[in-house]
Scaffold this motif. Structure first.
Motif, PDB file in Angstrom:
ATOM      1  N   ILE A   1     -35.044  26.064   4.574  1.00 37.90           N
ATOM      2  CA  ILE A   1     -34.475  26.343   5.895  1.00 37.90           C
ATOM      3  C   ILE A   1     -35.315  27.440   6.574  1.00 37.90           C
ATOM      4  CG2 ILE A   1     -32.472  27.257   7.140  1.00 37.90           C
ATOM      5  CD1 ILE A   1     -32.118  24.426   6.035  1.00 37.90           C
ATOM      6  N   THR A   2     -35.673  27.218   7.827  1.00 39.70           N
ATOM      7  CA  THR A   2     -36.449  28.207   8.574  1.00 39.70           C
ATOM      8  C   THR A   2     -35.624  28.922   9.639  1.00 39.70           C
ATOM      9  OG1 THR A   2     -37.201  26.497  10.124  1.00 39.70           O
ATOM     10  CG2 THR A   2     -38.609  26.959   8.221  1.00 39.70           C
ATOM     11  N   VAL A   3     -34.641  28.215  10.203  1.00 37.97           N
ATOM     12  CA  VAL A   3     -33.801  28.796  11.254  1.00 37.97           C
ATOM     13  C   VAL A   3     -32.371  28.328  11.018  1.00 37.97           C
ATOM     14  CG1 VAL A   3     -33.393  29.046  13.731  1.00 37.97           C
ATOM     15  CG2 VAL A   3     -35.701  28.625  12.901  1.00 37.97           C
ATOM     16  N   ALA A   4     -31.397  29.217  11.237  1.00 30.98           N
ATOM     17  CA  ALA A   4     -29.991  28.830  11.141  1.00 30.98           C
ATOM     18  C   ALA A   4     -29.181  29.662  12.113  1.00 30.98           C
ATOM     19  CB  ALA A   4     -29.472  29.007   9.716  1.00 30.98           C
ATOM     20  N   GLY A   5     -28.112  29.068  12.643  1.00 33.55           N
ATOM     21  CA  GLY A   5     -27.271  29.805  13.574  1.00 33.55           C
ATOM     22  C   GLY A   5     -26.253  28.911  14.239  1.00 33.55           C
ATOM     23  N   THR A   6     -25.864  29.289  15.434  1.00 32.13           N
ATOM     24  CA  THR A   6     -24.891  28.541  16.219  1.00 32.13           C
ATOM     25  C   THR A   6     -25.447  28.317  17.614  1.00 32.13           C
ATOM     26  OG1 THR A   6     -23.056  29.553  15.001  1.00 32.13           O
ATOM     27  CG2 THR A   6     -22.522  28.510  17.098  1.00 32.13           C
ATOM     28  N   ILE A   7     -25.289  27.104  18.118  1.00 32.68           N
ATOM     29  CA  ILE A   7     -25.694  26.812  19.493  1.00 32.68           C
ATOM     30  C   ILE A   7     -24.450  26.441  20.297  1.00 32.68           C
ATOM     31  CG2 ILE A   7     -26.262  24.395  18.898  1.00 32.68           C
ATOM     32  CD1 ILE A   7     -28.382  24.500  21.147  1.00 32.68           C
ATOM     33  N   TYR A   8     -24.345  27.014  21.477  1.00 35.64           N
ATOM     34  CA  TYR A   8     -23.252  26.712  22.401  1.00 35.64           C
ATOM     35  C   TYR A   8     -23.826  25.892  23.551  1.00 35.64           C
ATOM     36  CZ  TYR A   8     -21.179  30.596  19.823  1.00 35.64           C
ATOM     37  OH  TYR A   8     -20.724  31.414  18.830  1.00 35.64           O
ATOM     38  N   THR A   9     -23.107  24.854  23.951  1.00 34.89           N
ATOM     39  CA  THR A   9     -23.652  23.974  24.990  1.00 34.89           C
ATOM     40  C   THR A   9     -23.373  24.481  26.399  1.00 34.89           C
ATOM     41  OG1 THR A   9     -21.678  22.563  24.978  1.00 34.89           O
ATOM     42  CG2 THR A   9     -23.477  21.971  23.480  1.00 34.89           C
ATOM     43  N   ARG A  10     -22.677  25.592  26.494  1.00 36.51           N
ATOM     44  CA  ARG A  10     -22.543  26.321  27.767  1.00 36.51           C
ATOM     45  C   ARG A  10     -22.699  27.797  27.435  1.00 36.51           C
ATOM     46  NH1 ARG A  10     -22.379  23.121  32.331  1.00 36.51           N
ATOM     47  NH2 ARG A  10     -21.478  24.926  33.380  1.00 36.51           N
TER      48      ARG A  10
ATOM     49  N   THR B   1     -15.283  21.724  28.374  1.00 34.27           N
ATOM     50  CA  THR B   1     -15.404  23.157  28.084  1.00 34.27           C
ATOM     51  C   THR B   1     -16.675  23.493  27.326  1.00 34.27           C
ATOM     52  OG1 THR B   1     -14.170  22.928  26.016  1.00 34.27           O
ATOM     53  CG2 THR B   1     -12.901  23.410  28.007  1.00 34.27           C
ATOM     54  N   GLY B   2     -17.372  22.491  26.807  1.00 35.19           N
ATOM     55  CA  GLY B   2     -18.573  22.739  26.033  1.00 35.19           C
ATOM     56  C   GLY B   2     -18.282  22.801  24.542  1.00 35.19           C
ATOM     57  N   LEU B   3     -19.329  22.772  23.744  1.00 33.56           N
ATOM     58  CA  LEU B   3     -19.206  22.716  22.296  1.00 33.56           C
ATOM     59  C   LEU B   3     -19.855  23.925  21.638  1.00 33.56           C
ATOM     60  CD1 LEU B   3     -20.429  19.026  21.829  1.00 33.56           C
ATOM     61  CD2 LEU B   3     -18.062  19.784  22.123  1.00 33.56           C
ATOM     62  N   TRP B   4     -19.419  24.217  20.436  1.00 31.96           N
ATOM     63  CA  TRP B   4     -20.177  25.097  19.547  1.00 31.96           C
ATOM     64  C   TRP B   4     -20.606  24.251  18.351  1.00 31.96           C
ATOM     65  CZ3 TRP B   4     -18.274  25.196  14.672  1.00 31.96           C
ATOM     66  CH2 TRP B   4     -16.899  24.970  14.493  1.00 31.96           C
ATOM     67  N   ILE B   5     -21.806  24.463  17.892  1.00 29.23           N
ATOM     68  CA  ILE B   5     -22.359  23.664  16.804  1.00 29.23           C
ATOM     69  C   ILE B   5     -23.105  24.592  15.851  1.00 29.23           C
ATOM     70  CG2 ILE B   5     -23.937  21.780  16.193  1.00 29.23           C
ATOM     71  CD1 ILE B   5     -23.541  20.742  19.101  1.00 29.23           C
ATOM     72  N   ASP B   6     -22.665  24.632  14.596  1.00 27.60           N
ATOM     73  CA  ASP B   6     -23.385  25.380  13.568  1.00 27.60           C
ATOM     74  C   ASP B   6     -24.510  24.506  13.029  1.00 27.60           C
ATOM     75  OD1 ASP B   6     -21.740  27.571  13.777  1.00 27.60           O
ATOM     76  OD2 ASP B   6     -20.372  26.904  12.213  1.00 27.60           O
TER      77      ASP B   6
ATOM     78  N   ALA C   1     -18.858  21.664  14.047  1.00 25.13           N
ATOM     79  CA  ALA C   1     -18.855  21.685  15.505  1.00 25.13           C
ATOM     80  C   ALA C   1     -17.429  21.661  16.013  1.00 25.13           C
ATOM     81  CB  ALA C   1     -19.630  20.495  16.065  1.00 25.13           C
ATOM     82  N   GLY C   2     -17.244  22.083  17.230  1.00 27.52           N
ATOM     83  CA  GLY C   2     -15.930  22.053  17.847  1.00 27.52           C
ATOM     84  C   GLY C   2     -16.036  22.355  19.324  1.00 27.52           C
ATOM     85  N   GLU C   3     -14.904  22.241  20.009  1.00 25.58           N
ATOM     86  CA  GLU C   3     -14.880  22.536  21.440  1.00 25.58           C
ATOM     87  C   GLU C   3     -14.645  24.023  21.656  1.00 25.58           C
ATOM     88  OE1 GLU C   3     -12.575  20.175  23.985  1.00 25.58           O
ATOM     89  OE2 GLU C   3     -13.238  18.260  23.142  1.00 25.58           O
TER      90      GLU C   3
END
Length: 784
Positions: free
Chosen positions: A126-135, A197-202, A216-218
């Protein structure tokens, strides 16, 4: 096992349809259940992941409220083997302990029922890890917001949490391979999961750019302040900012040389920006330092992208190369500077120390070697270094004569201001006379104030650079050099002493105002009151605010700490300067002191100028907040009130539209406007106390009532000390410089503070109304 699902009536298992990412097998359990059934949870984990390495991690339903926590992502990730029962139990308990330690959960134990522990297989490489939010989390803007850490060998010692804002309409060429793969994977998920509302994705990304989705979730956007623009209007506004950049097409920075964001802020009003540009960064800056032998061909230095002030990096490079360097070699040197900066963007803030060759210091041999490695010939290196030596040697030899000339100019500035004040312009009712005062004061500042100040700043830089390299080469040790600088009496240091004297009835308010009455929250901000017009009563609160113990007491500067002249003489002989140790010593001390002297004098005229502009607004029936949307050029000649109102309305609309843009600290190419990187800084917390209160941002509300509130500032500079008399309950600053006095006060009075939050945390804090500042647990949490 959990599975990623859409929010439609007939859920679709995303793991069966995704082609641009893989979904990790996941075990989840809420924290309260795990706490009460730890043995059963360990059994289930062992059964689900038999023989595999696993990651135990957490997700709190209220995590969006946490504006800052000392626990970065790396602290809630526990790696263990599935056969290691003790390791599994320890990992789960560490997460339970983490959440129980947070005051948010102590206050509402029911939240533990909804917070979750996740366990998933540990992927290799693994080189990068985190959470991305779509908004965007702050204003719900059309950005992908990525909060992440690197895990590759190249970043082995870099455990700082990073954040990246990626415009949703970003072009592929502006993304590196890892984040391009991530964005494509997320766009695919969005195509199946339609969320308003957008998503969060680990996520994680391996060395082959394979994207792994953990969960992931809303998103719950109830804590976000909505952006007043729709997505299309926002994208159009960003396009205008890109056009601003393309008009100049230079590499830009906001924190090199004059650090405009620290002086006028990252979102200055048009009046602040235009005055600063006119009196500091226009051709005045170039002409002032050209007198030392630097180039006199550089263009205006400052530009505006959106509302944010930037300096032209190439303009700085052009201006800081000695004039005697031939044009062809000058071009080659500038190209080297640009390439070196692009190779390592982390050098951006230390460009002058690490890349540029602007003074001849005791690291000159290393600089010659570096130029040789970059392909410069011996003749070219000699021409560059000889010309820099000549500039430095002449600057120090001629400093006293130059300084005497500049002091005479400063006397003229002071005399003109006093004559102008004697005419009582602040009682004037003739609009045309006020226009003349504004024009004459501006001319006086630009002729006898800022050029002299600019020269002193350049001399101080050379002095500090010489002292820095004297330490690096072993002529002095760091502690004796620091003691020497601490002993030099400057106005900035004596201000705190005088403020304390005033608090102790050892100085009258009139005496204090004579020296410091011109200081204001923002030196260029018409909306803020200067000290002279600010009411504060230190004496009634004397027992509360200034009971500092002996260790923290405010002492006079010790002027007996000097540099050993024999050591200086040896250093000078080794480098070949033509001046004596006494001359160099005088240059270092006087240039260090005089920067404050010249700055204080010209800012007195600047403060007076702002008072006259405010008076002009009163006569035109335009309040000072509206006047801040005018530019200084609008105030040099007569305009009708109707004309002003039209200008103000147009500029206000554009200003507020631009204020929602996410812009970087530096722009090396167009892509930096669409992909903005921010490293999360760790604030310095004061006391172990916790307070929950309404915040007031004095950068935006200069005269707001701060009683009983947490005060938010860009920096704790002089001009803010009056807030210590107003029963504030906490302090938060964006920058950590010059916080010594307030730090002592906070410690002495038990007032919680967080100094130096940085860009991202400061933006989050500024977007909420009530926060909990928990210094013991090193947390800043949004309450409302």
């Amino acid at each position: 096992m959990t599975e990623l699902k859409t929010n439609t009536e007939s859920p679709v298992l995303l793991s069966t349809v995704l082609t641009k990412s893989v979904v990790a097998d996941m075990y989840e359990v809420n924290i309260e259940y795990a706490k009460n059934n730890i043995e059963e949870v360990c059994n289930e984990v062992e059964r689900e992941f038999a023989g595999e390495d696993i990651i135990i991690r957490s997700l709190a339903v209220s995590e969006d409220n946490v504006l800052y926590s000392r626990t970065g992502n790396e602290d809630v990730l526990v790696a263990v083997h599935s056969c290691d029962r003790d390791g599994i139990k320890s990992g789960i308990n560490s997460i339970i302990t983490l959440f129980e330690s947070v005051i948010e959960y102590k206050k509402d134990d029911e939240k533990l029922q909804h917070d979750t522990i996740f366990v998933h297989r540990q992927y290799d490489n693994i080189t990068v890890a985190g959470t991305i939010y779509t908004r965007d989390l702050i204003y719900n803007r059309p950005y992908y917001m990525v909060s992440y850490n690197y895990f590759s060998d190249d970043y082995a010692n870099d455990n700082k949490k990073k954040n990246k804002w990626i415009a949703k309409n970003v072009s592929r060429e502006f993304l590196d391979d890892d984040f391009l793969a991530l964005v494509l994977a997320v766009r695919e998920i969005e195509s199946y999961w339609n969320s308003e509302t957008g998503l969060w994705i680990d996520f994680a990304i391996d060395k082959n750019e394979q994207v792994i989705i953990y969960n992931a979730g809303e998103r719950d956007n109830s804590k976000s302040q909505p952006c007043p623009m729709g997505d299309k209007e926002f994208i159009d506004t960003k396009a205008f900012a890109k056009c601003n950049y393309l008009d100049h097409n230079n590499m830009l920075t906001d924190q090199l040389f004059w650090n405009p964001v620290e002086v006028i802020g990252a979102n200055p009003r048009p009046l602040d920006y235009s005055i600063y540009k006119e009196i500091i960064t226009s051709k005045i800056w170039r002409d002032a330092i050209a007198s030392f032998g630097y180039s006199d061909e550089a263009p205006d230095l400052m530009h505006r992208i959106g509302n944010r002030p930037y300096l032209s990096i190439e303009g700085i490079f052009d201006a800081i190369i000695p004039k005697r360097v031939n044009s062809q070699l000058k071009y080659k040197l500038c190209e080297y500077y640009k390439v070196a900066l692009k190779e390592n963007k982390k050098r951006h803030k230390n460009t002058e120390f690490e890349i540029l060759i602007t003074s001849y210091d005791f690291n000159h041999k290393e600089k010659r070697t570096l130029l040789e490695q970059r392909g410069f010939t011996k003749d070219e290196i000699s021409e560059i270094m000889d010309s820099v030596f000549e500039v430095t040697d002449n600057m120090i030899n001629n400093y006293e004569a130059m300084c005497n000339t500049d002091i005479m100019a400063l006397d003229e500035l002071r005399t003109f201001r006093r004559q102008c004040r004697a005419n009582t312009p602040l009682q004037e009712n003739n609009v045309m006379k006020l226009y003349n005062y504004i024009k004459e004061l501006m001319n006086s500042i630009m002729k006898n104030g800022t050029p002299q100040y600019i020269r002193q700043v350049r001399c101080k830089y050379v002095a500090v650079d010489i002292c820095r390299t004297l330490v690096e080469k072993g002529y002095f040790d760091e502690s004796e050099m620091q003691s020497f600088f601490d002993s030099i009496p400057t106005i900035s240091k004596t201000f705190n002493i005088d403020f304390h004297k005033y608090a102790q009835n050892e100085m009258t308010r009139e005496e204090f105002d004579t020296k410091y009455g011109h200081l204001r929250l923002g030196a260029y901000d018409i909306r803020s009151n200067c000290y002279r017009n600010k009411y504060f009563d230190l004496h009634s609160n004397n027992h509360m605010f200034f009971e500092l113990d002996d260790e923290n007491s405010i002492a006079e500067c010790d002027e007996n700490v000097t540099l050993n002249l024999d050591k200086l003489s040896q250093a000078i002989a080794d480098i070949g300067y033509s001046f004596s140790a006494e001359v160099l010593y005088h240059f270092i001390v006087e240039s260090y002191k005089n920067v404050d002297v010249f700055k204080y004098e010209f800012t007195k005229s600047l403060s007076f100028l702002l008072e006259i502009i405010k008076k002009l607004g009163e006569l035109q029936m335009v309040d000072r907040d509206d006047m801040s949307y005018l530019e200084i050029q609008d105030l040099m000649d007569y305009h009708s009130r109707d004309s002003y109102i039209q200008i103000i309305e147009a500029r206000r609309n554009m200003y507020y539209a631009y204020s929602y843009l996410m812009l970087p600290e530096f722009i090396l190419d167009l892509g930096d406007i669409d992909v903005v990187d921010v490293i999360e800084q760790r604030p310095q917390f004061m006391t172990n106390n916790c307070i929950e209160a309404e915040i007031v941002n004095l950068d935006e509300e200069c005269d707001a009532d701060v009683n009983g509130k947490i005060v938010v500032l860009t920096k704790a500079s002089q001009g803010y000390e009056w807030i210590l008399t107003k029963n504030i309950v906490g302090i938060i600053t964006k920058y950590s410089e010059n916080t010594e006095y307030m730090s002592k006060w906070c410690k002495a009075n038990g007032v919680p503070a967080a100094f130096g939050c940085g860009e991202m945390i400061f933006k989050k804090i500024s977007s909420v109304k009530i926060i909990r500042l928990d210094c013991k647990n090193k947390m800043i949490v949004s309450v409302l």
